[in-house]
Design a protein around this motif. Sequence first.
Motif, short mmCIF file in Angstrom:
data_model
loop_
_atom_site.label_atom_id
_atom_site.label_comp_id
_atom_site.label_asym_id
_atom_site.label_seq_id
_atom_site.Cartn_x
_atom_site.Cartn_y
_atom_site.Cartn_z
N ASN A 137 64.78 52.55 73.42
CA ASN A 137 65.98 51.83 73.83
C ASN A 137 65.69 50.52 74.53
O ASN A 137 66.33 49.51 74.29
CB ASN A 137 66.82 52.72 74.75
N ASP A 138 64.73 50.51 75.44
CA ASP A 138 64.42 49.31 76.19
C ASP A 138 63.00 49.42 76.73
O ASP A 138 62.29 50.38 76.44
CB ASP A 138 65.41 49.11 77.34
N ASP A 139 62.60 48.45 77.50
CA ASP A 139 61.31 48.54 78.15
C ASP A 139 61.43 47.94 79.54
O ASP A 139 62.26 47.10 79.81
CB ASP A 139 60.22 47.80 77.35
N GLY A 140 60.60 48.41 80.43
CA GLY A 140 60.64 47.92 81.80
C GLY A 140 59.68 48.69 82.66
O GLY A 140 58.95 49.55 82.19
N ARG A 141 59.65 48.39 83.92
CA ARG A 141 58.72 49.02 84.84
C ARG A 141 59.43 49.91 85.85
O ARG A 141 58.79 50.47 86.73
CB ARG A 141 57.91 47.96 85.59
N ASP A 142 60.75 50.04 85.77
CA ASP A 142 61.50 50.63 86.86
C ASP A 142 61.05 52.04 87.22
O ASP A 142 60.79 52.33 88.39
CB ASP A 142 62.99 50.62 86.54
N SER A 143 60.98 52.95 86.25
CA SER A 143 60.66 54.34 86.60
C SER A 143 59.24 54.47 87.11
O SER A 143 58.97 55.28 88.00
CB SER A 143 60.89 55.27 85.41
N ILE A 144 58.32 53.69 86.58
CA ILE A 144 56.94 53.70 87.08
C ILE A 144 56.92 53.14 88.50
O ILE A 144 56.36 53.75 89.42
CB ILE A 144 56.01 52.87 86.18
N LYS A 145 57.52 51.98 88.68
CA LYS A 145 57.50 51.31 89.98
C LYS A 145 58.18 52.17 91.04
O LYS A 145 57.67 52.33 92.16
CB LYS A 145 58.20 49.96 89.88
N LYS A 146 59.34 52.74 90.71
CA LYS A 146 60.07 53.56 91.68
C LYS A 146 59.27 54.79 92.07
O LYS A 146 59.20 55.15 93.25
CB LYS A 146 61.43 53.96 91.11
N GLY A 147 58.66 55.43 91.08
CA GLY A 147 57.85 56.62 91.37
C GLY A 147 56.67 56.31 92.26
O GLY A 147 56.38 57.02 93.23
N LEU A 148 55.96 55.23 91.94
CA LEU A 148 54.81 54.83 92.75
C LEU A 148 55.24 54.45 94.16
O LEU A 148 54.59 54.83 95.14
CB LEU A 148 54.09 53.65 92.09
#
Length: 315
Positions: A137-148
């Motif tokens: 659907n899309d690409d981004g860093r949000d879930s990685i960044k938020k988790g870290l």
Amino acid sequence: MTEKNLKWKQRLLSSGYPLEYVTEKTLEKSKYKIFGEYPYLRESENGVVKEFSVDIRTWKSIIVNKDYHSLQLLIECKYLHDGTIWLFSPTTQENNFGTTLLFDNSAVKPFVFDQNQLRNASISIQKCRNGVQINHNDDGRDSIKKGLYQLKFATPLLFKEIIELAVSGLFGSMSNLTFFGSILVTTAEIRVLNQSLDLSSFKEAKDISELSEKKKFILVEESAGPQLHNHVTMQFDTLMSNHGDSVKLKINEYQKAYQSDQLPLAPSIHTLSRDFINCSEKVLVVNFDYLMELIEILEKNLSEDLKNINSDALS
């Protein structure tokens, strides 16, 4: 069953709750005690103090030579739909000496201890920097960044609690060591970019496998930014403001054991403050299917290191 009737399932899975649930059950099978979420306060990106939380705080006794030590883990869970990839950049430094996978409170404990086996085990774990999420659907860093971020900000608070408990002498015998670390669990496929790629490599690639290698787990190492650095410094300053005399007393007492060049660097206020920063900069990232494989590596090598612990030097 109609697509409308299946929406509840997608919503439930997307909430992340099922992944948290099965992660807790998996840990309990390996004799970990679950304490639920780990809530904490910190400034948001807008400068407003808010409550955040890590999904799971867990604890297990590590028994070696009839001595009881403990391993505490902070675990954040990120459920992603099938086909999602987390793509990370590898670090370029040579990794011949290993790095720290777990941190501990040995600075204020009557033991001479070094993590030789854990450092050796870390050599085979890929070290990475930032990552990007790729899906249909899309690409981004949000879930990685938020988790870290959740883990990076929470870990120094846990460290502060562990040191406070160690110098307070509460809850019975305080001669044991406490180890801790942070893990980001995901259902996404974890991949690491190949070394020496150029822009044409990306343009000409027909599949992500031409650019990267699939990994079971990795270690993300990133220097603390200004906000995180200030947060960590505040936790250390609070510790020293409330318990500074007790911390200094313990460290000065146990420094006497460190006489030989072969022993690890003697504890000091400087090394303790440095560990506060270091523990916020390292997060293990694992695909859920390999979570227990990773934890077994940590437990096995920690137990081997504890067999060589030296308390006689302090007697």
